[in-house]
Write a protein that holds these residues in place. Structure first.
Motif, short mmCIF file in Angstrom:
data_model
loop_
_atom_site.label_atom_id
_atom_site.label_comp_id
_atom_site.label_asym_id
_atom_site.label_seq_id
_atom_site.Cartn_x
_atom_site.Cartn_y
_atom_site.Cartn_z
N GLU A 1 16.30 -4.56 40.92
CA GLU A 1 15.23 -5.01 41.82
C GLU A 1 15.79 -5.64 43.08
O GLU A 1 15.22 -5.48 44.18
CB GLU A 1 14.34 -6.02 41.09
N LEU A 2 16.92 -6.34 42.98
CA LEU A 2 17.50 -7.02 44.13
C LEU A 2 17.97 -6.03 45.19
O LEU A 2 17.69 -6.19 46.37
CB LEU A 2 18.66 -7.92 43.69
N HIS A 3 18.68 -5.00 44.75
CA HIS A 3 19.22 -4.01 45.69
C HIS A 3 18.32 -2.80 45.85
O HIS A 3 18.62 -1.89 46.64
CB HIS A 3 20.61 -3.54 45.23
N GLU A 4 17.21 -2.78 45.10
CA GLU A 4 16.24 -1.69 45.18
C GLU A 4 16.91 -0.33 45.00
O GLU A 4 16.84 0.56 45.85
CB GLU A 4 15.47 -1.73 46.51
N ARG A 5 17.57 -0.16 43.88
CA ARG A 5 18.25 1.09 43.58
C ARG A 5 18.42 1.22 42.07
O ARG A 5 18.34 0.23 41.33
CB ARG A 5 19.61 1.15 44.26
N PHE A 6 18.65 2.45 41.61
CA PHE A 6 18.97 2.70 40.21
C PHE A 6 20.48 2.71 40.06
O PHE A 6 21.18 3.33 40.88
CB PHE A 6 18.38 4.04 39.75
N SER B 1 27.64 5.45 39.42
CA SER B 1 26.74 6.21 40.29
C SER B 1 25.45 5.43 40.52
O SER B 1 25.04 4.63 39.67
CB SER B 1 26.44 7.58 39.68
N VAL B 2 24.83 5.66 41.67
CA VAL B 2 23.60 4.96 42.05
C VAL B 2 22.61 5.95 42.64
O VAL B 2 22.99 7.03 43.10
CB VAL B 2 23.88 3.83 43.08
N ILE B 3 21.34 5.57 42.64
CA ILE B 3 20.27 6.38 43.23
C ILE B 3 19.49 5.49 44.19
O ILE B 3 18.97 4.44 43.79
CB ILE B 3 19.34 6.97 42.16
N TYR B 4 19.44 5.91 45.45
CA TYR B 4 18.72 5.16 46.48
C TYR B 4 17.44 5.90 46.87
O TYR B 4 17.33 7.12 46.70
CB TYR B 4 19.57 5.02 47.75
#
Length: 613
Positions: A507-512, A518-521
């Motif tokens: 929630e803080l960085h608004e990403r998965f 790996s991340v999802i924006y």
């Protein structure tokens, strides 16, 4: 960026965002990383028509030179001797005495980037002397057989005595295409062939061709133009000296380099002329401001009207016109031009005709200025003539309708919104433009009864389209709530998909985020989400269907389907059907099309599956 950039360019933005974050956190950067970043920056700036692209390009080339120099020094240290000053055997001379290097090389002043051929820079007079000066260029150029044949063909063409009018250069990278064009450029510089090393051999080749076809000897049949006079000079009464020494080729040269002429960055010429198009650049180079203004004054008039096979004013045209009249740009002049043109568009109707029946002629100052043509699409006053199925002339219609607006973002709007429903058009304009609360006044007194009936008939509007009508009456809040619910649904559906893969929402960085790094924006393009691996490279883009697949169909934006075709392994559609969320990759969808398991309806791009999952 979605207003300006295509899919490939938007991927550069995502990549550069990663490089920026690494720089901000003071992470180490290798030479290869710096080269990659500079190359991506140059490509992005060029796509945005930014003049800084050239500066970044030189930084990239300078970096490559420094890397090469360091590699040479490392090789010297490894061998423990100088690569230049190594001793030679008694039976062989040192290579530097056999092939003496250029002074720039021996002195260490050599800049490899300065010797990279660039036709546009030569035209602007900004390249090194070796490329700018015709005499020096040909002195350093070895005329191969192919290059000599190319110059001979140009000599015949420029003297009006044959030669191919169009030459297509096809070679591998580094095969000499740019160098060949530079040779043609300097051939027509006005310098006598006798001053250009090797060119006289090309003249002799042209003479042999002409002699073989007309039985001539010497140069008498090759008499280039002088001062704009007839290129077919008499063959009799020519002195022996003149027959041996042909005059200079004096013609008007035009240089057009596609990636140097960008509509988003108009070129201002020394005489104050502002050039925005390829044809404008062509006219200005041929005759300056006078030629440019004459080209701009060309008007096309219908000389044969077609027999109409039908006419209509479709709903998408009315809605599109209505939103175009609400657009507000930072420049007031642009705003007024777009709104007034939209008013004319709203008064227009589409007329269908049989292809080939419509004939138009270009005119300048009331006189014909060329040959007649038979366009497939033409917008003339309040009539939009279409002579083919819309799916076959879609791009032509986009260009014809957006042309008078003279605004790239409006062209993108036409490309996205033609044949779309009210909901899609409303959402597109609210996302991509600044809209005023009121439209320009429009006199509808001339609306026919049939048009009025057509406006009230047609298909049933979708919920958002109905709310658009209410919005015009002031009920904006309900529209906003419904749109927020749609966006919330997209997030909920994608979250189910991401969590099934092991991602967790931060929630803080608004990403998965995933345990493997790996991340999802959220995406700032037409896609909803973008996935990056642990190295920061984008691997997938996701688009979530706005509705469930309960009826086994969904509306897919044109840009999304094009991306699926172009990048089938890095684009996916996330769909929701029967309480289940699943991924449809571009590869899967294209295979289903080939296997006739789904049907794609052009223009609207409504995807219909032929069986349940």
């Amino acid at each position: 960026f979605r207003k300006t950039l295509g899919f490939a360019e938007r991927s550069l933005v995502s990549e550069l965002r990663v490089w920026r974050n690494r720089w901000a956190h003071q992470e180490t950067c290798s030479s290869d990383d710096a080269d990659r970043a500079l190359d991506s920056v140059e490509r992005l700036l060029a796509a945005l028509s930014a003049p800084q692209a050239e500066e970044v390009r030189w930084l990239k080339l300078e970096l490559r030179r420094q890397v090469y120099d360091e590699q040479v020094r490392s090789e010297k240290r490894r061998l423990g001797v100088s690569l230049i000053e190594s001793s030679a055997t008694s039976s062989l001379k040192p290579w530097r005495e056999v092939a003496v290097p250029h002074p720039d090389v021996t002195s260490g002043r050599y800049q490899q980037a300065e010797f990279a051929a660039d036709l546009w820079q030569v035209y602007l007079g900004k390249r090194s002397h070796e490329y700018r000066d015709p005499v020096e260029f040909f002195r350093r150029t070895y005329l191969t057989e192919s290059l000599r044949q190319l110059l001979a063909n140009a000599i015949l063409r420029l003297t009006g005595q044959g030669g191919d009018p169009v030459v297509q250069l096809q070679t591998n990278f580094g095969g000499g295409k740019t160098h060949s064009m530079l040779a043609l450029f300097h051939l027509a510089s006005g310098r006598p062939p006798a001053e250009l090393s090797g060119v006289e051999r090309a003249v002799e080749e042209a003479t042999r061709r002409l002699a073989g076809s007309e039985g001539l000897t010497g140069y008498a049949g090759l008499w280039p133009a002088q001062g704009g006079r007839d290129v077919r000079a008499p063959r009799e009464g020519v002195s022996a000296h003149d027959a041996r020494v042909p005059r200079a080729l004096s013609v008007r040269r035009v240089v057009l380099v596609g990636n140097r002429l960008l509509p988003g960055n108009p070129l201002r010429k020394p005489d104050g002329t502002e050039v925005r198009t390829l044809w404008g650049e062509l006219a200005w180079q041929l005759g300056g401001r006078e030629a440019y203004e004459r080209a701009a004054a060309i008007e096309y008039q219908i000389i044969r009207r077609p027999t109409a096979t039908g006419s209509t004013t479709p709903q998408w045209l009315k809605t599109l016109s209505r939103y175009l009249r609400r657009i507000t740009f930072s420049n007031e002049e642009t705003t007024q031009r777009v709104r007034s043109t939209a008013l004319m568009l709203e008064r227009s109707r589409i007329i269908y005709f049989k292809s080939g029946e419509l004939q138009v002629m270009p005119y300048i100052d009331g006189s014909p200025a060329g040959t007649s043509t038979t366009p497939t699409v033409l917008w003339d006053e309040e009539n939009i003539f279409i002579g083919a199925k819309l799916s076959k002339c879609y791009d032509l219609l986009v260009d014809e309708l957006s042309g008078p607006f003279d605004e790239p973002s409006v062209r993108e709007a036409f490309h996205a919104c033609i044949e779309r429903d009210d909901a899609f058009i409303a959402e597109y304009f609210e996302e991509h433009f600044t809209l005023s609360d009121e439209e320009l006044p429009f006199d509808q007194s001339d609306t026919t009864e049939n048009e009025a009936n057509e406006q009230t008939q047609g298909t049933e509007l979708e919920p958002i389209a109905e709310l658009e009508q209410e919005e015009s009456n002031g009920e904006v809040e309900e529209v906003t709530k419904l749109r927020r619910r749609r966006h919330d649904r997209i997030f909920t559906v994608f979250r189910s998909y991401a969590e099934a893969l092991g991602f967790e929402w931060n929630e803080l960085h608004e990403r998965f985020e995933h345990a493997d790094g790996s991340v999802i924006y959220r995406s700032d393009s037409i896609f909803h989400w973008e996935r990056f691996n642990s190295n920061g490279l984008m691997t997938l883009r996701y688009w979530v269907t706005p509705d469930t697949l309960d009826n086994l169909s969904f509306d897919c934006p044109v840009e999304i389907w094009q991306a699926l075709n172009d990048y089938p392994d890095s684009t996916s559609i996330i769909a929701h059907w029967s309480d289940e969320v699943f991924e449809l990759t571009g590869r899967i969808l294209l295979n289903m099309v080939r296997e006739q398991k789904l049907t794609l309806y052009p223009t609207n791009h409504r995807v219909v599956f032929d069986h349940a999952f």
